[in-house]
Motif scaffolding. Sequence first.
Motif, mmCIF file in Angstrom:
data_model
loop_
_atom_site.group_PDB
_atom_site.id
_atom_site.type_symbol
_atom_site.label_atom_id
_atom_site.label_comp_id
_atom_site.label_asym_id
_atom_site.label_seq_id
_atom_site.Cartn_x
_atom_site.Cartn_y
_atom_site.Cartn_z
ATOM 1 N N LEU A 57 0.692 -0.971 0.560
ATOM 2 C CA LEU A 57 -0.008 0.115 -0.192
ATOM 3 C C LEU A 57 0.562 0.736 0.161
ATOM 4 N N LEU A 58 2.049 1.470 0.631
ATOM 5 C CA LEU A 58 2.719 2.386 0.498
ATOM 6 C C LEU A 58 3.555 3.049 -0.611
ATOM 7 N N LYS A 59 3.696 1.820 -0.928
ATOM 8 C CA LYS A 59 4.417 1.646 -2.338
ATOM 9 C C LYS A 59 3.436 2.771 -3.696
ATOM 10 N N ILE A 60 1.696 1.984 -3.484
ATOM 11 C CA ILE A 60 1.077 2.425 -4.602
ATOM 12 C C ILE A 60 0.769 3.847 -3.844
ATOM 13 N N ALA A 61 1.241 4.102 -1.845
ATOM 14 C CA ALA A 61 0.115 6.153 -2.147
ATOM 15 C C ALA A 61 1.390 6.471 -2.343
ATOM 16 N N GLY A 62 3.123 6.341 -3.255
ATOM 17 C CA GLY A 62 3.707 6.465 -3.444
ATOM 18 C C GLY A 62 4.509 7.837 -2.811
ATOM 19 N N VAL A 63 4.594 6.854 -1.647
ATOM 20 C CA VAL A 63 5.760 7.486 -0.124
ATOM 21 C C VAL A 63 7.413 7.897 -0.512
ATOM 22 N N GLY A 64 7.240 6.827 -1.776
ATOM 23 C CA GLY A 64 9.152 7.196 -2.152
ATOM 24 C C GLY A 64 9.421 8.439 -2.458
ATOM 25 N N ARG A 65 8.391 9.216 -3.508
ATOM 26 C CA ARG A 65 8.330 10.577 -3.863
ATOM 27 C C ARG A 65 8.019 11.921 -2.201
ATOM 28 N N SER A 66 7.472 10.560 -1.708
ATOM 29 C CA SER A 66 6.704 12.339 -0.890
ATOM 30 C C SER A 66 7.747 12.974 0.263
ATOM 31 N N ASP A 67 7.016 13.861 0.158
ATOM 32 C CA ASP A 67 8.031 15.059 1.515
ATOM 33 C C ASP A 67 7.587 14.519 2.830
ATOM 34 N N LEU A 68 6.778 14.419 3.099
ATOM 35 C CA LEU A 68 6.093 13.966 4.601
ATOM 36 C C LEU A 68 5.044 13.342 4.581
ATOM 37 N N VAL A 69 5.336 11.784 5.336
ATOM 38 C CA VAL A 69 4.306 10.884 5.173
ATOM 39 C C VAL A 69 3.943 11.098 7.505
ATOM 40 N N VAL A 70 2.857 10.921 7.487
ATOM 41 C CA VAL A 70 2.250 11.495 9.026
ATOM 42 C C VAL A 70 1.309 9.793 9.072
ATOM 43 N N ALA A 71 1.516 9.108 10.292
ATOM 44 C CA ALA A 71 0.572 7.977 10.490
ATOM 45 C C ALA A 71 0.156 8.889 12.497
ATOM 46 N N VAL A 72 -0.665 8.235 12.317
ATOM 47 C CA VAL A 72 -2.097 9.112 12.539
ATOM 48 C C VAL A 72 -2.699 8.628 13.119
ATOM 49 N N THR A 73 -2.936 6.899 13.007
ATOM 50 C CA THR A 73 -4.122 6.262 13.459
ATOM 51 C C THR A 73 -4.169 5.755 14.756
ATOM 52 N N ASN A 74 -5.325 4.927 15.186
ATOM 53 C CA ASN A 74 -5.153 5.336 16.982
ATOM 54 C C ASN A 74 -4.076 4.219 17.385
ATOM 55 N N HIS A 75 -3.578 2.903 16.321
ATOM 56 C CA HIS A 75 -2.737 1.906 16.669
ATOM 57 C C HIS A 75 -1.346 2.693 17.101
ATOM 58 N N ASP A 76 -0.853 2.809 17.284
ATOM 59 C CA ASP A 76 0.848 2.945 17.607
ATOM 60 C C ASP A 76 1.461 2.326 16.761
#
Length: 446
Positions: A57-76
């Motif tokens: 999923l992260l590859k599909i989202a293109g995180v490798g080209r992202s300036d910022l990734v923020v993970a704020v789910t309810n699961h630490d």
Amino acid sequence: MNIVVIGMGEVGRHLLSVLDKEGHDIIAVDSSAKAVQYAEEHYDVASIVGYGASETLLKIAGVGRSDLVVAVTNHDEMNLIAALASKQLGAKHVVARVQGTAWSEWTDGIRYGLLGVDVVINPRVLVAQELSRIARSYGASDVVDLAQDRVELVQIDLDESRVLNKPLSSLELPPHTLVSAVVRDGELFVPGGADVLVKGDRVYLIGRPEGVLAAERLFSKEREARRVCIVGGGVVGKALARELLQQQATVLMIESDLEVAEEISAEFQGIEVVHGDGTDGALLEEQEVGTYDLFAAVTKQDEINLMAALLAQRSGCKRTATIVQRADYASIYRQLGIDIVLSPRTVASDQILRFSRGGGLHSLTVLEDGQAEVVELTASPKCRAVNKPLHRMNLPRGSLLAAIVHGDDVIIPHGKDVVHPGDRVILMTTKESRATVERLFRPRGE
């Protein structure tokens, strides 16, 4: 910026609303199709339904080209895995939120480089630290430390005060302190010397901590909270108790879970722990909460916090504080008479949003639902604002250069003071003046 936000809860949706207005390219991720549909309907974002820590999923989202990734789910754990995996896939900056009991021993609300993640934020510890700063203030309803605790921003709601109905220019404020903003009838403005404060105004003071504390005596009749009652022995309650003990305050904690109450009693020497319901009026009367300087309801349930604070208020407690999970309810709490209302969502968002503004920004504090911001940044040698006196800087109306940190010196500037390259500056800016201020302090050519 290209930004991926994983988790469409309270914090995630708030981040989308702000980032969307700022014109970023955003991808929203959540395992709930309903949450993703809400994001699509309310914001200009692309979206993906799925497990946020999945490498595919992260590859599909293109995180490798992202300036910022923020993970704020309810699961630490998911947040940490998603942030770490994104970093390994090439994301420039990654931020994760944690808030469970496993992280309650933190003494700092922000960790840098933890487990390979750029920034890990614990908003509940940050809220506890803010409450402890409020407790040691003289009547402030919010306290923000800036410039590594060398500058302080405090919020005070004016009732009866010696400063009312006088032009600001006539007030004998302590050195190194100024009135940076006033809120009247819900509208924030940056005041001038001819402006007059009236009962019901909300005032933001900024300056060196010792000067701000002295100024609080002029604006409020309240004094430092030496006796504090806490309802809720979770992450916020334990972190707050720890901070208050360091201030040598008398602390009473009320916790509804017997096992948790016993654990806290064994862990903390010097506080009284009572097993009981914080919304039980008879219990509050029995514990004489009306004699306490501050009553802080900090459970995970907003309804319990509100009811407990209202009962404490009725019992005669001098000041009441609550945390609220849904920050948009904060104004309702204040209308009901709660003195201090803090939201972990707002605290987390402020910490995360500064990474969307590019390099050089050390902190960002949003005031009055976005009407203004206090930004702390390093002045680039290439920006237009350096090496010229303040009176020639052409700051727009609705903005204020509140402080300059030059080496070990903290300067509350006047017209002839100069910002040097490498100085840390603290600026107050309304939303209307923000773009102009950013151009002044942005390196030429960017």
